[in-house]
Design a protein around this motif. Sequence first.
Motif, PDB file in Angstrom:
ATOM      1  N   ASP A  77       0.821  -1.208   0.000  1.00 46.72           N
ATOM      2  CA  ASP A  77       0.000   0.000   0.000  1.00 46.72           C
ATOM      3  C   ASP A  77       0.861   1.267   0.000  1.00 46.72           C
ATOM      4  OD1 ASP A  77      -2.287  -1.456  -0.106  1.00 46.72           O
ATOM      5  OD2 ASP A  77      -3.054  -0.895   1.861  1.00 46.72           O
ATOM      6  N   LYS A  78       1.944   1.252   0.755  1.00 47.46           N
ATOM      7  CA  LYS A  78       2.850   2.407   0.759  1.00 47.46           C
ATOM      8  C   LYS A  78       3.412   2.644  -0.642  1.00 47.46           C
ATOM      9  CE  LYS A  78       2.851   3.612   5.173  1.00 47.46           C
ATOM     10  NZ  LYS A  78       2.245   4.899   5.606  1.00 47.46           N
ATOM     11  N   LEU A  79       3.821   1.564  -1.312  1.00 44.95           N
ATOM     12  CA  LEU A  79       4.373   1.689  -2.667  1.00 44.95           C
ATOM     13  C   LEU A  79       3.327   2.223  -3.648  1.00 44.95           C
ATOM     14  CD1 LEU A  79       6.443  -1.619  -2.837  1.00 44.95           C
ATOM     15  CD2 LEU A  79       7.343   0.714  -2.716  1.00 44.95           C
ATOM     16  N   LYS A  80       2.103   1.748  -3.497  1.00 47.31           N
ATOM     17  CA  LYS A  80       1.018   2.214  -4.372  1.00 47.31           C
ATOM     18  C   LYS A  80       0.770   3.712  -4.179  1.00 47.31           C
ATOM     19  CE  LYS A  80      -1.336  -2.272  -4.306  1.00 47.31           C
ATOM     20  NZ  LYS A  80      -2.494  -3.035  -3.776  1.00 47.31           N
ATOM     21  N   LEU A  81       0.732   4.143  -2.921  1.00 52.04           N
ATOM     22  CA  LEU A  81       0.456   5.552  -2.630  1.00 52.04           C
ATOM     23  C   LEU A  81       1.614   6.456  -3.057  1.00 52.04           C
ATOM     24  CD1 LEU A  81      -1.289   5.109   0.839  1.00 52.04           C
ATOM     25  CD2 LEU A  81      -2.351   5.941  -1.267  1.00 52.04           C
ATOM     26  N   ILE A  82       2.841   5.977  -2.889  1.00 49.31           N
ATOM     27  CA  ILE A  82       3.996   6.768  -3.323  1.00 49.31           C
ATOM     28  C   ILE A  82       4.005   6.898  -4.839  1.00 49.31           C
ATOM     29  CG2 ILE A  82       6.523   6.761  -3.477  1.00 49.31           C
ATOM     30  CD1 ILE A  82       6.502   5.416  -0.653  1.00 49.31           C
ATOM     31  N   GLU A  83       3.696   5.800  -5.536  1.00 47.51           N
ATOM     32  CA  GLU A  83       3.632   5.843  -7.002  1.00 47.51           C
ATOM     33  C   GLU A  83       2.520   6.776  -7.464  1.00 47.51           C
ATOM     34  OE1 GLU A  83       4.633   4.248 -11.018  1.00 47.51           O
ATOM     35  OE2 GLU A  83       5.637   4.735  -9.138  1.00 47.51           O
ATOM     36  N   ALA A  84       1.377   6.720  -6.793  1.00 49.71           N
ATOM     37  CA  ALA A  84       0.259   7.609  -7.151  1.00 49.71           C
ATOM     38  C   ALA A  84       0.638   9.068  -6.937  1.00 49.71           C
ATOM     39  CB  ALA A  84      -0.972   7.253  -6.328  1.00 49.71           C
ATOM     40  N   ARG A  85       1.333   9.340  -5.837  1.00 48.20           N
ATOM     41  CA  ARG A  85       1.787  10.711  -5.564  1.00 48.20           C
ATOM     42  C   ARG A  85       2.735  11.188  -6.659  1.00 48.20           C
ATOM     43  NH1 ARG A  85       6.110  10.818  -1.163  1.00 48.20           N
ATOM     44  NH2 ARG A  85       7.231  10.143  -3.041  1.00 48.20           N
ATOM     45  N   ASP A  86       3.683  10.337  -7.045  1.00 47.05           N
ATOM     46  CA  ASP A  86       4.674  10.714  -8.047  1.00 47.05           C
ATOM     47  C   ASP A  86       4.049  10.932  -9.421  1.00 47.05           C
ATOM     48  OD1 ASP A  86       6.554  10.522  -6.070  1.00 47.05           O
ATOM     49  OD2 ASP A  86       7.355   8.576  -6.725  1.00 47.05           O
ATOM     50  N   ARG A  87       2.936  10.267  -9.674  1.00 53.27           N
ATOM     51  CA  ARG A  87       2.262  10.394 -10.980  1.00 53.27           C
ATOM     52  C   ARG A  87       1.004  11.264 -10.900  1.00 53.27           C
ATOM     53  NH1 ARG A  87       4.542   7.274 -14.716  1.00 53.27           N
ATOM     54  NH2 ARG A  87       5.943   5.609 -14.007  1.00 53.27           N
ATOM     55  N   ASN A  88       0.878  11.989  -9.788  1.00 60.97           N
ATOM     56  CA  ASN A  88      -0.234  12.929  -9.601  1.00 60.97           C
ATOM     57  C   ASN A  88      -1.591  12.235  -9.728  1.00 60.97           C
ATOM     58  OD1 ASN A  88      -1.191  15.519  -9.013  1.00 60.97           O
ATOM     59  ND2 ASN A  88      -1.442  16.033 -11.167  1.00 60.97           N
ATOM     60  N   ARG A  89      -1.711  11.073  -9.100  1.00 57.39           N
ATOM     61  CA  ARG A  89      -2.961  10.321  -9.150  1.00 57.39           C
ATOM     62  C   ARG A  89      -3.475   9.967  -7.755  1.00 57.39           C
ATOM     63  NH1 ARG A  89      -5.210   8.687 -13.687  1.00 57.39           N
ATOM     64  NH2 ARG A  89      -4.093   9.110 -15.633  1.00 57.39           N
ATOM     65  N   THR A  90      -3.097  10.753  -6.775  1.00 59.43           N
ATOM     66  CA  THR A  90      -3.582  10.515  -5.414  1.00 59.43           C
ATOM     67  C   THR A  90      -5.056  10.912  -5.311  1.00 59.43           C
ATOM     68  OG1 THR A  90      -1.395  10.979  -4.499  1.00 59.43           O
ATOM     69  CG2 THR A  90      -3.270  11.077  -2.981  1.00 59.43           C
ATOM     70  N   PRO A  91      -5.933  10.021  -4.842  1.00 64.07           N
ATOM     71  CA  PRO A  91      -7.353  10.361  -4.704  1.00 64.07           C
ATOM     72  C   PRO A  91      -7.553  11.517  -3.725  1.00 64.07           C
ATOM     73  CG  PRO A  91      -7.002   7.996  -4.505  1.00 64.07           C
ATOM     74  CD  PRO A  91      -5.651   8.630  -4.454  1.00 64.07           C
TER      75      PRO A  91
END
Length: 310
Positions: A77-91
């Motif tokens: 989950d941490k990896l998913k959220l970090i990747e989402a943050r880096d790709r500007n896809r954080t909900p």
Amino acid sequence: MTDIRLKSSALLLALAMTILLAPTLAPNAKASGIVAVVNGAAITDLDITQRQKLERLLSGGKRRLSKSAALNAMIDDKLKLIEARDRNRTPSDSDIDNALGNMARNAKMSSKRLTGIFRQAGVNKETLKEWLRAQLAWRSLIRARFNAQIRVDEAEIMQALNEKGESRNSVESTIQFDLTSVLFVARAKNQNLRLREAKRFRDSFQSCDTDLEKARRLTDVAVTRVGRRESGALPPAISKTLRDTPVNRLTQPRKTDTGYEMLAVCGKKDLGKEATLRDEIETKLKDDRSKALSRKYLAELRARAVIEKR
């Protein structure tokens, strides 16, 4: 609608087990220690305990993660959220609130009651929201990266349909509903009054053409067109309720966070068993493909991540 669903039967089972078995967190618990760091993001003992309780409740008491398994789930989950943050896809926070509301509706309860069940099981609201955030972020990332690869073409569907053979007869026809929401807004001080008013209006409702317009003229009543929805895309309990509700009638009032909602069934169209089978096959093919690509993507993130376990 965000498709994060939780069946009411699982919730009720989990609640019963919670009352009998699950310990609650001590109000003055000491600060937990850090057990892992993922690309600079810490995971604590408390995070692990929370994840174990969350998984147990989501599974209706059937799934019990070891500390090692819970830690691995938290790392993912941490990896998913970090990747989402880096790709500007954080909900956004509103995305999370909507997902929470959808979970509550699918479980046929209010958001307040749902979070109360989690709290009673020792799972705080922020843990639930962070889990939802990771699910939504990952789905967005998968779609953005693999959308073309997840698509299913007509030939694949037809081949799978032909393989079904006689099992087609056991499938329920897909019904397309034409729906409009009628919400009687209620405040804390007038809940019972508004419920009685909603029931009276339901009893008098005879026609979408005329009675929806009457509803629009009532005080503190919101009428919203939902549009066409197919039975296979709806939670089973809601689909059954709509099947049992005649055209030009309202469903029973259902408690929401803002009042009592009824659905006006303004039309039904039988799309046949073929439509049901096609939906099931397409959904399964896409789901299988999505899971395989998800595993591949997550393996890539783990391979290049800095993960320190303590």
